[in-house]
Design an enzyme around this catalytic site. Structure first.
Site, PDB file in Angstrom:
ATOM      1  N   TYR A  79       0.618  -1.331   0.384  1.00 40.26           N
ATOM      2  CA  TYR A  79       0.441   0.047  -0.112  1.00 40.26           C
ATOM      3  C   TYR A  79       0.591   1.089  -0.053  1.00 40.26           C
ATOM      4  O   TYR A  79       0.578   1.307  -0.609  1.00 40.26           O
ATOM      5  CB  TYR A  79      -0.782   0.137   0.982  1.00 40.26           C
ATOM      6  CG  TYR A  79      -2.071   1.143   1.376  1.00 40.26           C
ATOM      7  CD1 TYR A  79      -2.981   1.026   0.668  1.00 40.26           C
ATOM      8  CD2 TYR A  79      -1.385   2.419   2.314  1.00 40.26           C
ATOM      9  CE1 TYR A  79      -3.983   2.278   0.951  1.00 40.26           C
ATOM     10  CE2 TYR A  79      -2.680   3.405   2.112  1.00 40.26           C
ATOM     11  CZ  TYR A  79      -3.861   3.718   1.377  1.00 40.26           C
ATOM     12  OH  TYR A  79      -4.531   4.133   1.759  1.00 40.26           O
ATOM     13  N   LYS A  87       1.610   4.164  -2.599  1.00 44.49           N
ATOM     14  CA  LYS A  87       0.762   5.539  -2.713  1.00 44.49           C
ATOM     15  C   LYS A  87       2.253   6.496  -3.275  1.00 44.49           C
ATOM     16  O   LYS A  87       1.881   7.911  -3.465  1.00 44.49           O
ATOM     17  CB  LYS A  87       0.686   5.920  -1.613  1.00 44.49           C
ATOM     18  CG  LYS A  87      -1.145   5.313  -1.031  1.00 44.49           C
ATOM     19  CD  LYS A  87      -1.655   5.801  -2.243  1.00 44.49           C
ATOM     20  CE  LYS A  87      -3.547   5.884  -1.609  1.00 44.49           C
ATOM     21  NZ  LYS A  87      -4.319   5.587  -2.444  1.00 44.49           N
TER      22      LYS A  87
END
Length: 266
Positions: A156, A160
């Site tokens: 994740y 990002k």
């Protein structure tokens, strides 16, 4: 405060719930027309109803945003009632789970990157030609974990961080007609956390605690100065500002909405 957003067309991916829903309603309150893009038709209908009750227009486009075909189909359908050309794009869709590096397979990495990063690339690529004609703003939803990664979830965080690189590069490439910025939320209490299989549940498995206790434990580890999770509306307010005339000299910026989690001065 006059935002200049009345009558503008705004596309929001992942707009059925959480930060996406709050952002859609915030734009509607400014008089913008909102194109909702998601895979959850029932939830989108609910958001559209809320938008119309505020006196603004809403449309819906459904599709699997982790695929190129899904992005194209959903955004094209959502924009059709508004003439096909947006003034603002909010790349917001995303998902994640708490897993260690050793637990992550190639399939897990690909799934995370396809939704959290490639959907942004595909939506932007689809809409840039029309936006170059009229100008506008793009706001990408990143994360504080892009700038200050934790041990989990590393996939994740990496997705990002890629969003921030995309934001900076596009801001330089598309200036001066299109401004491109990012918001970097910290922990925000949304279905992203609370849904079955969401961050809270998977964090509970990681910390070997019940979900709520695990979230509280994680927040204590991060030592948030504001000592709480944020609300979706607190992120939405910053997104609307970045899209508005009030931010006319803001581009290539990363706006933290994180309760003070980022300690770096840059």
């Amino acid at each position: 405060m006059e935002t200049g957003l009345a009558g503008k067309t705004v596309v929001i991916t992942g707009s059925a719930m959480g930060i996406g829903r709050a952002t859609a309603l915030a734009f509607a309150r400014e008089g913008a027309r909102v194109a909702l893009v998601d895979r959850d038709g029932d939830a989108c209908e609910g958001v559209a109803g809320e938008i119309r009750s505020l006196g603004s227009e809403a449309s819906i486009g459904l599709g699997d945003l982790s695929t190129d075909a899904g992005v194209r189909t959903a955004i094209t359908a959502a924009l059709k009632p508004f003439g096909g050309a947006p003034d603002v794009l909010v790349n917001n869709v995303g998902s994640g789970a708490v897993r260690t590096f050793d637990e992550l397979t190639d399939e897990d990495w690909d799934k995370t990157l396809q939704l959290n990063f490639m959907s942004y690339v595909r939506a932007t690529r689809l809409l840039l030609p029309a936006m170059r004609e009229r100008g506008g703003a793009i706001i990408n939803n990143a994360s504080d974990l892009a700038r200050q990664p934790e041990p989990v979830p590393v996939d994740y965080s990496a997705s990002k961080a890629a969003v921030l690189a995309l934001t900076k590069g596009l801001a330089r490439a598309e200036a001066p007609k299109i401004r491109v910025n990012a918001v970097a939320p910290g922990p925000i209490w949304t279905p992203f956390w609370s849904k079955p299989g969401g961050f809270a549940e998977t964090m509970g498995k990681f910390h070997k605690m019940p979900p709520k206790e695990a979230v509280e434990h994680e927040m204590s580890l991060r030592q948030l100065p504001l000592a709480r999770l944020g609300e979706p509306e607190e992120v939405a307010n910053v997104v609307v500002f970045l899209a508005s005339d009030r931010a006319s000299f803001v581009t290539a910026a990363v706006w933290g909405v994180d309760g003070g989690s980022i300690r770096s001065i840059i």
